[in-house]
Design an enzyme around this catalytic site. Structure first.
Site, PDB file in Angstrom:
ATOM      1  N   HIS A 277       0.807  -1.218   0.000  1.00  0.00           N
ATOM      2  CA  HIS A 277       0.000   0.000   0.000  1.00  0.00           C
ATOM      3  C   HIS A 277       0.843   1.271   0.000  1.00  0.00           C
ATOM      4  CE1 HIS A 277      -3.565   2.417   1.599  1.00  0.00           C
ATOM      5  NE2 HIS A 277      -3.989   1.832   0.490  1.00  0.00           N
ATOM      6  N   LYS A 279       3.025   4.356  -1.166  1.00  0.00           N
ATOM      7  CA  LYS A 279       2.948   5.217  -2.351  1.00  0.00           C
ATOM      8  C   LYS A 279       4.123   6.182  -2.302  1.00  0.00           C
ATOM      9  CE  LYS A 279      -2.052   4.719  -2.367  1.00  0.00           C
ATOM     10  NZ  LYS A 279      -1.969   3.494  -1.533  1.00  0.00           N
ATOM     11  N   HIS A 505      -8.899  10.823   0.032  1.00  0.00           N
ATOM     12  CA  HIS A 505      -8.126   9.595  -0.043  1.00  0.00           C
ATOM     13  C   HIS A 505      -6.832   9.772   0.757  1.00  0.00           C
ATOM     14  CE1 HIS A 505      -5.786   6.274  -2.033  1.00  0.00           C
ATOM     15  NE2 HIS A 505      -6.941   5.676  -1.847  1.00  0.00           N
ATOM     16  N   LYS A 507      -4.614  10.357   4.162  1.00  0.00           N
ATOM     17  CA  LYS A 507      -4.678   9.825   5.526  1.00  0.00           C
ATOM     18  C   LYS A 507      -3.760  10.664   6.406  1.00  0.00           C
ATOM     19  CE  LYS A 507      -5.401   6.120   2.704  1.00  0.00           C
ATOM     20  NZ  LYS A 507      -5.546   6.345   1.263  1.00  0.00           N
TER      21      LYS A 507
END
Length: 618
Positions: A277, A279, A505, A507
């Site tokens: 996950h 990025k 999107h 966090k």
């Protein structure tokens, strides 16, 4: 079967649910599990749970035929079932006759020239959403082609919008242009541009890609990614670091067939329900290299009408020949931690990057790296990853504040895993202890905890409408087991950054003062609220188990010679204020008794969204 709560009545699907949010893709790639399918063309077979949602138009006075649903999606990898449905079921929306659209007038001109090329500058960069104009009606759609006419396939066509083929009309091409505080790059934290918000919220530089790069991410649209490079640089080598296996990996490799300069590195995922996950971009220039840690997948939709965030490093110069092994280290030990994170992949493909980084000067970095990598860790290794890594950093590098028991913890995320039957199982049992750590204080306070997650109304009235919920995969099967959690929920409101209608999107996690004017620390990360992302203690707290790869950066005031970070109340238009640009409004707004958290696999048919659609899983 239905479930009542203070946040509304839900119809519970009969399908099973994973234990955590990472078991369901958040926004776009495939995994090896059968409930995480990939759609690479409209005729793909699905075996997803939950069933595919449909965007159904509400009743209108005149019948409008839907546009053809055969828009090519061969270059788009979509993993979230809701996003797959959006790609597969392209239904021309029927406008709700009494409700104006919030879709936004599409931008009619390119940026006013304020963009900066970060490739040859040490100045700022950021991630923001793609820009557009204010909230007004979309242009009228052209009549659909005859259903008998055979559609000619267009190569490298943009991925389809769930609202129809003309939805992207007049959109900008500068997806990687970011809304950066041009006069103040102290924090190097930025928001992506957003199509559909006022221009003043979208000024900033360009992230120019004309270099060798390594792209770490969860899902990829490789053709779209290549298009972000200037044409003369589209053959520069690119390394894709991903977590796909078997069929999903084969589809990803197939995407890259037209691009021989694209190579792959498969991240090892040895624990069930784990995902890659992280990025991150590593960008290699003649002048040095740059690190970008972001919350966006490498697909067009993630850079269009969502709120995303990123940290962008300075341009790191090469060290003089003969420098010692410890040269180029920052006060935050960023170089050491980045090398350790890359080494955790145990991948030969990354050795070249590890050697390059060793040869560069990262001493200007002022943030701490917070990563997760899959594994079970004991002893001193327990503090290396996940929320225990964050706890150690907060213990070592923050200071207690007077009245800290009144300083709330704020968590903001786009997906939620299983927290257990009550808050003591994980959230308060271990995660809250991490979030409330401030220096070496022996006080174990129990401050308020505000969790920011969009309500149904937030999604319904968003720029994307209900399809925005495809990137908010909180399932009814998980939600109905943890109704206690919803009392912590707060609305997504971001008027200060112009992004109230751009669903998050991003966090972020932080500790705020009681009046919300100061921050004790701030974290931007890929990690959602889940045990898979943050890790969970096992064996009587002698072992921590982490399922997924995640990456973020932590800001602590001491690294900036501050006691606390002042909150920037009006980050746009850009000013020289030293305030920290929190991406949403403080204080957060608590759910009202009528508000419901967005649940992605139940129907919403009582009111149309901003495009006149309803949401009906089938």
């Amino acid at each position: 079967m239905s479930q009542d709560s203070q946040h509304g009545k839900w119809t519970i699907s009969s399908s099973d649910d994973d234990d955590d949010d990472e078991g369901i893709p958040l926004s776009g790639t495939t995994t090896s599990k059968p409930h995480q399918p990939t759609v690479s063309n409209p005729s793909s077979q699905w075996s997803a749970s939950p069933p595919s949602p449909k965007l159904e138009p509400v009743k209108a006075t005149a019948e409008v035929k839907p546009e053809p649903a055969n828009t090519p999606v061969s270059s788009l990898v979509v993993g979230s079932e809701a996003r797959q449905s959006a790609a597969k079921n392209q239904i021309n929306p029927v406008k709700y006759e009494t409700s104006p659209s919030l879709a936004g007038k599409r931008k009619k001109e390119v940026s006013d020239g304020s963009g900066w090329a970060l490739s040859d500058s040490d100045d700022d960069d950021d991630d923001g959403d793609v820009k557009g104009k204010g909230l007004s009606n979309l242009p009228k759609r052209a009549p659909p082609p005859s259903p008998k006419a055979k559609k000619v396939k267009v190569e490298n066509e943009r991925p389809p919008s769930p609202h129809g083929r003309l939805y992207y009309i007049d959109e900008p091409e500068d997806f990687f242009e970011s809304s950066v505080p041009c006069l103040n790059d102290t924090y190097r934290f930025y928001l992506n541009k957003v199509t559909g918000v006022d221009r003043k919220y979208n000024s900033g530089p360009l992230i120019l890609l004309y270099c060798l790069s390594s792209q770490f991410n969860y899902c990829f649209d490789i053709a779209w990614m290549v298009e972000q490079y200037p044409p003369e640089f589209r053959d520069r080598p690119v390394l894709i670091v991903h977590g796909d296996k078997r069929e999903a990996k084969a589809r990803l490799v197939q995407q890259a067939q037209p691009f021989p300069h694209v190579r792959f590195c498969q991240a090892k995922l040895d624990i069930a329900f784990g995902t890659h996950h992280t990025k991150m971009m590593l960008l290699w220039y003649e002048e040095g290299f740059r690190v970008i840690i972001t919350t966006s997948n490498l697909i067009r939709a993630d850079w269009y009408q969502k709120t995303q965030g990123m940290w962008m490093s300075p341009l790191f110069p090469r060290l003089p020949e003969g420098s010692s092994a410890s040269a180029g280290e920052s006060p935050t030990f960023f170089k050491r931690d980045l090398l350790e994170y890359l080494a955790s992949y145990r991948a030969a493909e990354l050795e070249e990057w590890i050697q390059r980084i060793k040869e560069h000067d990262l001493s200007e970095t002022r943030v701490y790296l917070v990563g997760s990598t899959p594994g079970r860790y004991v002893g001193a290794d327990m503090d290396r990853w996940g929320h225990l890594r964050l706890r150690k950093l907060l213990y070592d590098h923050t200071d207690p504040v007077p009245g800290e028991e009144r300083w709330p913890v704020i968590g903001q995320f786009s997906s939620i895993g299983s927290m257990g039957l009550d808050k003591t199982k994980w959230l308060a049992g271990e995660f809250q202890r991490t979030m409330t750590t401030l220096g070496k204080s022996s006080l174990r306070s129990d401050p308020p905890m505000h969790l920011v997650y969009p309500s149904v109304e937030d999604v319904r009235t968003s720029l994307e409408g209900y399809p925005a919920g495809g990137s908010l995969p909180y399932s009814i099967q998980t939600a109905q087991k943890q109704l206690w959690l919803h009392s912590f929920f707060h609305r997504w409101k971001a008027n200060t950054t112009g992004r109230s209608h751009a669903m998050p999107h991003i966090k972020t996690y932080m500790r705020a003062s009681p009046d919300f004017t100061q921050l004790a620390w701030f974290l931007v990360t890929s990690a959602n609220l889940s045990k898979a992302a943050w890790g969970a203690l096992e064996k009587n707290n002698t072992q921590v188990m982490v399922r997924s790869y995640e990456l973020g950066v932590l800001y602590v005031p001491s690294a900036f010679n501050m006691k606390t970070f002042p909150v920037h109340k009006n980050p746009f238009p850009v000013s020289s204020s030293a305030g920290f640009p929190v991406p949403f409004d403080l204080p957060p707004t608590c759910y009202s008794p009528k508000d419901q958290p967005w649940i992605w696999n139940i129907p919403y048919s009582q009111a149309p969204d901003t495009h006149g659609n309803i949401w009906v899983p089938s």
